[in-house]
Write an enzyme that holds these catalytic residues in place. Structure first.
Site, PDB file in Angstrom:
ATOM      1  N   ILE A  55       0.887  -1.160   0.000  1.00  0.00           N
ATOM      2  CA  ILE A  55       0.000   0.000   0.000  1.00  0.00           C
ATOM      3  C   ILE A  55       0.925   1.211   0.000  1.00  0.00           C
ATOM      4  O   ILE A  55       1.852   1.294   0.810  1.00  0.00           O
ATOM      5  CB  ILE A  55      -0.958  -0.010   1.210  1.00  0.00           C
ATOM      6  N   SER A  56       0.722   2.130  -0.936  1.00  0.00           N
ATOM      7  CA  SER A  56       1.624   3.273  -1.091  1.00  0.00           C
ATOM      8  C   SER A  56       1.625   4.158   0.152  1.00  0.00           C
ATOM      9  O   SER A  56       0.643   4.220   0.899  1.00  0.00           O
ATOM     10  CB  SER A  56       1.213   4.116  -2.306  1.00  0.00           C
TER      11      SER A  56
END
Length: 205
Positions: A55-56
């Site tokens: 997840i960025s």
């Protein structure tokens, strides 16, 4: 915790608009991470998912969202759904008025994201597809904006074709000295590329 993080991103000049600020404050990032990482949800860092995906980091989600200049009524394609967090932030940034199509090549991730988005009330605004994002989603084209959340060797021609004239694509591209995040604007049969910053994403598969 979300408020403190967003205030930091605002101070750093990454969060520029009220739309993106409100979106980041509204979407609960802890609902999109694996259970063992919930306590780290509001640290400004990427977190592992599964199948090699992440997840960025919130600053990167904010930056990419700002670059497409979100507004109600937009039709957005996201390539690389991950856990669904980025799509949820975009949905809030367009006030849930419009449509976001997101495509994920890893089936388990597509299912995970769809469950997260449905549970949190984004069904009907966000549609999740399992498939090869490099090919885009021709049946829903053209798009006002395209966000690619994995690094490509080259900008996929299918994505350029599916971008509306005047539309914006945000995409990390592998280059000799590292990955560069580009803002790409389509002008007729040409594109304008602007380098934004060096980044580090998982490769586009």
């Amino acid at each position: 915790m979300a408020k403190r993080l967003v205030e930091e991103l605002e101070r750093d000049g990454i969060v520029k608009s009220e739309r993106v600020k409100r979106a980041l404050l509204t979407v609960p990032r802890e609902e999109f991470v694996l259970p063992e990482y919930r306590m780290m949800a509001y640290e400004d860092r990427p977190l592992p998912l599964f199948a090699g995906a992440t997840i960025s980091a919130p600053h990167m989600v904010a930056m990419m969202c700002e670059l497409i200049e979100p507004r109600p009524g937009m039709k957005i394609l996201e390539v690389g759904t991950g856990s669904g967090y980025h799509a949820a932030v975009c949905a809030e940034a367009i006030e849930k008025k419009g449509r976001i199509y997101t495509i994920e090549i890893v089936k388990e991730l597509a299912v995970f994201a769809a469950q997260n988005l449905e549970r949190l009330g984004y069904w009907g605004v966000v549609e999740v597809y399992h498939g090869d994002g490099k090919k885009g989603l021709e049946k829903h084209a053209p798009f006002d904006a395209i966000i690619v959340t994995a690094a490509a060797d080259v900008i996929p021609p299918a994505l350029i074709r599916q971008l509306k004239d005047g539309g914006v694509m945000v995409i990390p591209v592998e280059e000799r000295l590292g990955q560069v995040l580009y803002k790409v604007v389509k002008r007729g049969d040409k594109i304008e590329k602007k380098a934004i910053t060096y980044v580090m994403f998982v490769p586009l598969r």
